[in-house]
Design a protein around this motif. Structure first.
Motif, PDB file in Angstrom:
ATOM      1  N   LEU A  60      -0.657  -1.803  -1.648  1.00  0.00           N
ATOM      2  CA  LEU A  60       0.437  -3.438  -2.541  1.00  0.00           C
ATOM      3  C   LEU A  60      -0.112  -3.950  -1.178  1.00  0.00           C
ATOM      4  O   LEU A  60      -0.273  -4.670  -0.840  1.00  0.00           O
ATOM      5  N   TRP A  61       0.551  -5.597  -2.143  1.00  0.00           N
ATOM      6  CA  TRP A  61       0.254  -6.962  -1.871  1.00  0.00           C
ATOM      7  C   TRP A  61       1.293  -6.719  -1.184  1.00  0.00           C
ATOM      8  O   TRP A  61       2.397  -7.574  -1.466  1.00  0.00           O
ATOM      9  N   GLN A  62       1.822  -7.588   0.939  1.00  0.00           N
ATOM     10  CA  GLN A  62       2.540  -8.206   1.156  1.00  0.00           C
ATOM     11  C   GLN A  62       4.134  -7.012   0.921  1.00  0.00           C
ATOM     12  O   GLN A  62       5.099  -7.163   1.009  1.00  0.00           O
ATOM     13  N   HIS A  63       3.665  -5.613   1.100  1.00  0.00           N
ATOM     14  CA  HIS A  63       5.250  -4.508   0.131  1.00  0.00           C
ATOM     15  C   HIS A  63       5.587  -4.988  -0.995  1.00  0.00           C
ATOM     16  O   HIS A  63       6.707  -4.255  -0.765  1.00  0.00           O
ATOM     17  N   ASP A  64       5.081  -5.498  -1.880  1.00  0.00           N
ATOM     18  CA  ASP A  64       5.793  -5.550  -3.017  1.00  0.00           C
ATOM     19  C   ASP A  64       5.568  -4.825  -3.870  1.00  0.00           C
ATOM     20  O   ASP A  64       3.982  -4.633  -4.629  1.00  0.00           O
ATOM     21  N   PRO A  65       6.086  -3.756  -4.693  1.00  0.00           N
ATOM     22  CA  PRO A  65       5.530  -2.565  -5.827  1.00  0.00           C
ATOM     23  C   PRO A  65       5.225  -3.461  -6.904  1.00  0.00           C
ATOM     24  O   PRO A  65       4.572  -2.266  -7.567  1.00  0.00           O
ATOM     25  N   ALA A  66       5.537  -4.512  -7.299  1.00  0.00           N
ATOM     26  CA  ALA A  66       5.025  -5.687  -8.446  1.00  0.00           C
ATOM     27  C   ALA A  66       3.885  -5.763  -8.247  1.00  0.00           C
ATOM     28  O   ALA A  66       3.508  -6.186  -8.692  1.00  0.00           O
ATOM     29  N   ARG A  67       3.458  -5.692  -7.022  1.00  0.00           N
ATOM     30  CA  ARG A  67       1.797  -6.304  -6.578  1.00  0.00           C
ATOM     31  C   ARG A  67       0.991  -4.916  -6.351  1.00  0.00           C
ATOM     32  O   ARG A  67       0.710  -5.629  -5.371  1.00  0.00           O
ATOM     33  N   PRO A  68       0.320  -4.315  -6.803  1.00  0.00           N
ATOM     34  CA  PRO A  68      -0.883  -3.425  -6.562  1.00  0.00           C
ATOM     35  C   PRO A  68      -1.567  -4.236  -6.278  1.00  0.00           C
ATOM     36  O   PRO A  68      -2.065  -4.746  -7.502  1.00  0.00           O
ATOM     37  N   ILE A  69      -2.415  -3.715  -5.762  1.00  0.00           N
ATOM     38  CA  ILE A  69      -3.578  -5.154  -4.980  1.00  0.00           C
ATOM     39  C   ILE A  69      -5.389  -3.306  -5.429  1.00  0.00           C
ATOM     40  O   ILE A  69      -6.090  -3.996  -5.342  1.00  0.00           O
ATOM     41  N   GLY A  70      -4.785  -2.298  -5.654  1.00  0.00           N
ATOM     42  CA  GLY A  70      -6.380  -1.477  -5.084  1.00  0.00           C
ATOM     43  C   GLY A  70      -5.448  -0.217  -5.044  1.00  0.00           C
ATOM     44  O   GLY A  70      -4.850  -0.097  -5.525  1.00  0.00           O
ATOM     45  N   VAL A  71      -6.834   0.216  -4.073  1.00  0.00           N
ATOM     46  CA  VAL A  71      -6.555   2.334  -4.519  1.00  0.00           C
ATOM     47  C   VAL A  71      -6.779   2.058  -3.328  1.00  0.00           C
ATOM     48  O   VAL A  71      -7.621   2.396  -2.328  1.00  0.00           O
ATOM     49  N   TRP A  72      -6.183   3.229  -2.423  1.00  0.00           N
ATOM     50  CA  TRP A  72      -6.644   3.988  -1.483  1.00  0.00           C
ATOM     51  C   TRP A  72      -7.190   5.145  -2.432  1.00  0.00           C
ATOM     52  O   TRP A  72      -6.652   6.296  -2.519  1.00  0.00           O
ATOM     53  N   ASP A  73      -8.788   5.226  -1.733  1.00  0.00           N
ATOM     54  CA  ASP A  73      -9.260   6.421  -2.298  1.00  0.00           C
ATOM     55  C   ASP A  73      -9.096   7.146  -0.945  1.00  0.00           C
ATOM     56  O   ASP A  73      -9.465   8.658  -1.604  1.00  0.00           O
ATOM     57  N   ILE A  88     -10.116  -2.839  -2.647  1.00  0.00           N
ATOM     58  CA  ILE A  88      -9.314  -3.837  -3.624  1.00  0.00           C
ATOM     59  C   ILE A  88     -10.393  -4.366  -4.603  1.00  0.00           C
ATOM     60  O   ILE A  88     -11.049  -4.537  -5.123  1.00  0.00           O
ATOM     61  N   LEU A  89      -9.170  -4.368  -5.871  1.00  0.00           N
ATOM     62  CA  LEU A  89      -9.333  -4.406  -7.286  1.00  0.00           C
ATOM     63  C   LEU A  89      -9.698  -6.214  -7.660  1.00  0.00           C
ATOM     64  O   LEU A  89      -8.586  -7.067  -7.788  1.00  0.00           O
ATOM     65  N   THR A  90     -10.370  -6.326  -7.202  1.00  0.00           N
ATOM     66  CA  THR A  90     -11.128  -8.116  -7.940  1.00  0.00           C
ATOM     67  C   THR A  90     -10.463  -8.899  -9.136  1.00  0.00           C
ATOM     68  O   THR A  90     -10.635  -9.522  -9.789  1.00  0.00           O
ATOM     69  N   GLU A  91     -10.672  -6.943 -10.152  1.00  0.00           N
ATOM     70  CA  GLU A  91     -10.545  -7.481 -11.367  1.00  0.00           C
ATOM     71  C   GLU A  91      -8.804  -7.899 -11.497  1.00  0.00           C
ATOM     72  O   GLU A  91      -8.032  -8.170 -12.835  1.00  0.00           O
ATOM     73  N   VAL A  92      -8.070  -8.066 -11.182  1.00  0.00           N
ATOM     74  CA  VAL A  92      -6.513  -7.678 -11.023  1.00  0.00           C
ATOM     75  C   VAL A  92      -6.223  -9.249  -9.930  1.00  0.00           C
ATOM     76  O   VAL A  92      -6.671  -9.497  -8.795  1.00  0.00           O
ATOM     77  N   ALA A  93      -5.494 -10.669 -10.423  1.00  0.00           N
ATOM     78  CA  ALA A  93      -5.307 -11.290  -9.833  1.00  0.00           C
ATOM     79  C   ALA A  93      -5.161 -11.907  -8.827  1.00  0.00           C
ATOM     80  O   ALA A  93      -5.878 -12.747  -7.674  1.00  0.00           O
ATOM     81  N   GLN A  94      -4.492 -10.861  -7.877  1.00  0.00           N
ATOM     82  CA  GLN A  94      -4.277 -10.975  -6.695  1.00  0.00           C
ATOM     83  C   GLN A  94      -4.722  -9.994  -5.961  1.00  0.00           C
ATOM     84  O   GLN A  94      -4.806 -10.166  -4.798  1.00  0.00           O
ATOM     85  N   GLY A  95      -5.709  -9.438  -6.759  1.00  0.00           N
ATOM     86  CA  GLY A  95      -6.496  -8.712  -5.413  1.00  0.00           C
ATOM     87  C   GLY A  95      -7.889  -9.596  -5.510  1.00  0.00           C
ATOM     88  O   GLY A  95      -8.499  -9.585  -4.326  1.00  0.00           O
ATOM     89  N   ARG A  96      -8.080 -11.023  -6.429  1.00  0.00           N
ATOM     90  CA  ARG A  96      -9.413 -11.509  -5.884  1.00  0.00           C
ATOM     91  C   ARG A  96      -8.534 -12.483  -5.270  1.00  0.00           C
ATOM     92  O   ARG A  96      -9.556 -12.644  -3.837  1.00  0.00           O
ATOM     93  N   GLU A  97      -7.593 -13.076  -4.812  1.00  0.00           N
ATOM     94  CA  GLU A  97      -7.121 -13.892  -3.694  1.00  0.00           C
ATOM     95  C   GLU A  97      -6.376 -12.684  -2.755  1.00  0.00           C
ATOM     96  O   GLU A  97      -7.359 -13.108  -1.862  1.00  0.00           O
TER      97      GLU A  97
END
Length: 180
Positions: A60-73, A88-97
């Protein structure tokens, strides 16, 4: 109730290609700024339960459950702590950031989100965390545990990361010899 613990990205966390990240999200035996110490084996039962249920620890991004940013493999315990490897999934806006901020060094922390199942106080007043239910590992701005740091950022060669890790190990060994 969900609790969180922070670890700064650093020598124990590597970021490559702007999206791959691996390292330690928690170090056993290290007292954090809140006075808590995670004991060896604290995550084992939780990780086994998650695997049996086909679940995953969330990134997650900053512990926000509404903002997943990637996957732990991969999330596992070893002798040192809780080691994580993911993307980190750069296909997601928050992931790119997130990838851009981590790559630039503006974000330098990892934090675990968990529920305490077993803990006790020691004579020094520290809370010793013996069993935790791990829910997520977030990238965060303000980490609590200073022992984990980024080893390499996107675009930095592996050789530079290895040399920096060696230099850090020598510094730490020298400090241990002079203090003990």
């Amino acid at each position: 109730m969900l609790e969180t613990k922070f670890s700064p990205l650093g020598k124990d966390v590597t970021v490559t290609d702007g999206t791959l990240i691996e390292g330690y999200a928690s170090i056993f035996g290290a007292r954090d700024q809140g006075g808590d110490v995670v004991e060896r084996g604290a995550y084992g039962a939780s990780l086994r339960r998650l695997a049996a249920a086909g679940g995953r620890v969330k990134m997650l991004w900053q512990h926000d459950p509404a903002r997943p940013i990637g996957v732990w493999d991969e999330v596992r315990e070893d002798d040192r702590g809780l080691w994580v490897k993911g993307r980190i999934l750069t296909e997601v806006a928050q992931g790119r950031e997130a990838a851009a901020l981590v790559g630039a060094g503006a974000i330098d922390g990892l934090s675990i989100g968990y529920r305490t199942l077993k803990a006790r106080k020691d004579d020094a007043g520290r809370r010793l965390l013996a069993e935790l239910e791990l829910w997520e590992v977030s990238l965060v701005t303000f980490p609590m545990l200073p022992e984990a740091r980024v080893a390499a950022k996107a675009g930095e060669g592996a050789e530079a990361a290895v040399l920096r890790d060696l230099a850090t190990a020598f510094r730490e060994a020298g400090a241990a010899l002079t203090s003990g």
